[in-house]
Each structure stands twice: as structure tokens, then as C-alpha cells.
Design an enzyme around this catalytic site. Structure first.
Site, PDB file in Angstrom:
ATOM      1  N   HIS A 106      63.447  96.016  13.140  1.00  0.00           N
ATOM      2  CA  HIS A 106      63.233  95.305  11.882  1.00  0.00           C
ATOM      3  C   HIS A 106      62.886  96.295  10.785  1.00  0.00           C
ATOM      4  CE1 HIS A 106      63.262  91.278  13.671  1.00  0.00           C
ATOM      5  NE2 HIS A 106      62.712  91.870  14.717  1.00  0.00           N
ATOM      6  N   ALA A 148      61.394 113.357  30.666  1.00  0.00           N
ATOM      7  CA  ALA A 148      60.650 112.133  30.957  1.00  0.00           C
ATOM      8  C   ALA A 148      59.636 111.843  29.858  1.00  0.00           C
ATOM      9  CB  ALA A 148      59.936 112.263  32.296  1.00  0.00           C
TER      10      ALA A 148
END
Length: 188
Positions: A106, A148
Site C-alpha cells: 500500500h 538467510a
């Protein structure tokens, strides 16, 4: 009273219409211990394109069917693939468990919290480490490695190794890659 009933019927209809596309694949199909059943559902019902030798492991979560996966690619357990803006994954890509690929968000300063989306492209031989997060409008180059836990907000150059929050280049990967990332584990 008629309007209330009509709105209720419409609401029930809209929920039932989405049942095979949102609830079923994420809450039921994703947990069936059979590649053939899961992949069949993903291809036939959702319209996802999955290349030969590729696998989507148990617990993967999908938002939309705008997902294309190349050959010999592995999407490991519990990956979250928000493909509303489209996700294209190349050949021999390894996506480790619990990675999150987000194509929609958004507009933060929009008065109406306007939705927006942008694609994610992951090229051949890329490797995403466990719990890596890729944000909208990012391209991961050929042979690139995302460590990671990294959060990728910008394009990653081919054969680069990136890590951190936000992800930054920390190394280079060998350019002589010639492996298959195809991985099938019984009952997964």
C-alpha cells in the site's frame, strides 16, 4: 429487508467463488503429502505454470495465480508467494524454507491507503536463503545468492551475494554454475 438479503447472498456468493482459489490451495491442498495432487491442483485449478522437474513443497501459500516457475526449481516448505503483481522464477532456482516474496503493498502516504503492485523476477541459478524476503519490483540476477534473513529492496546483480537488512552486496559467486535444483522428498 430485500437489500439486506441481497447483500448477504452476494457476500456468500463472493466467498464461495473464491473458495477454490484462496481457501482450498492454502488451507487444504498445500498440506497434502503428495506432489502430484498439489501440483495438479496448482496447474489445473489455479493456472500456475510449473516447469518439468520443479517442486512446490508443503505449506506454500499463494495469493494469486500470476506465478511462473521454470524447470528444476524448488520452492521449499512454508514459502509465501504473493504473486498479485506477478512472480517469474527461472530454471534451477533454490528457494529455501519460509521465504516471502511480496508483489503487493500500500502507498504509505496515500489518504485512501491505495494498493499497488509490481513484479518480482528471479533468474536462473539464484538461491534464496531461509526466511529471505523479496519486496515488489525487484529482480534477482542469474546465479545471485540472497543470504538467510535478508530483506531485498533493490535489484541484485548477477552472481552477487547479498545479505542484511536492507540487503547489501557482501560477495561474489562463482560464474561456473551447472547444477539442477530439482528436489523431491517423499511425502513432502
Amino acid at each position: 429487508m430485500k437489500k439486506i438479503l441481497r447483500d448477504l447472498v452476494f457476500s456468500v456468493y463472493m466467498h464461495l467463488k473464491q473458495l477454490p482459489f484462496h481457501f482450498m490451495p492454502n488451507s487444504i491442498i498445500a498440506h497434502i503429502p503428495s506432489y502430484w495432487i498439489r501440483h495438479g491442483y496448482y496447474k489445473l485449478i489455479l493456472g500456475i505454470k510449473i516447469g518439468k522437474g520443479s517442486s512446490i513443497h508443503k505449506g506454500a501459500f499463494f495469493y494469486d495465480k500470476k506465478l511462473v516457475i521454470g524447470k528444476n526449481t524448488t520452492v521449499n516448505r512454508k514459502c509465501h508467494l504473493d504473486s498479485r503483481g506477478k512472480i517469474s522464477i527461472g530454471d534451477n532456482v533454490s528457494i529455501s524454507p519460509e521465504c516471502v516474496l511480496i508483489t503487493g503493498d500500500h502507498e504509505v502516504n496515500s489518504p485512501d491507503f491505495r494498493y499497488r503492485s509490481a513484479p518480482i523476477v528471479i533468474h536462473d541459478y539464484a538461491w534464496l536463503g531461509t526466511r529471505a524476503m523479496i519486496l515488489p519490483n525487484v529482480t534477482i540476477g542469474t546465479g545471485a545468492v540472497v543470504c538467510a534473513g535478508a530483506i531485498v529492496t533493490k535489484d541484485v546483480e548477477p552472481y552477487s551475494i547479498v545479505g542484511g537488512v536492507p540487503a547489501k552486496k557482501i560477495g561474489e559467486r562463482s560464474k561456473t554454475l551447472n547444477y539442477s535444483a530439482s528436489w523431491f522428498f517423499p511425502y513432502d
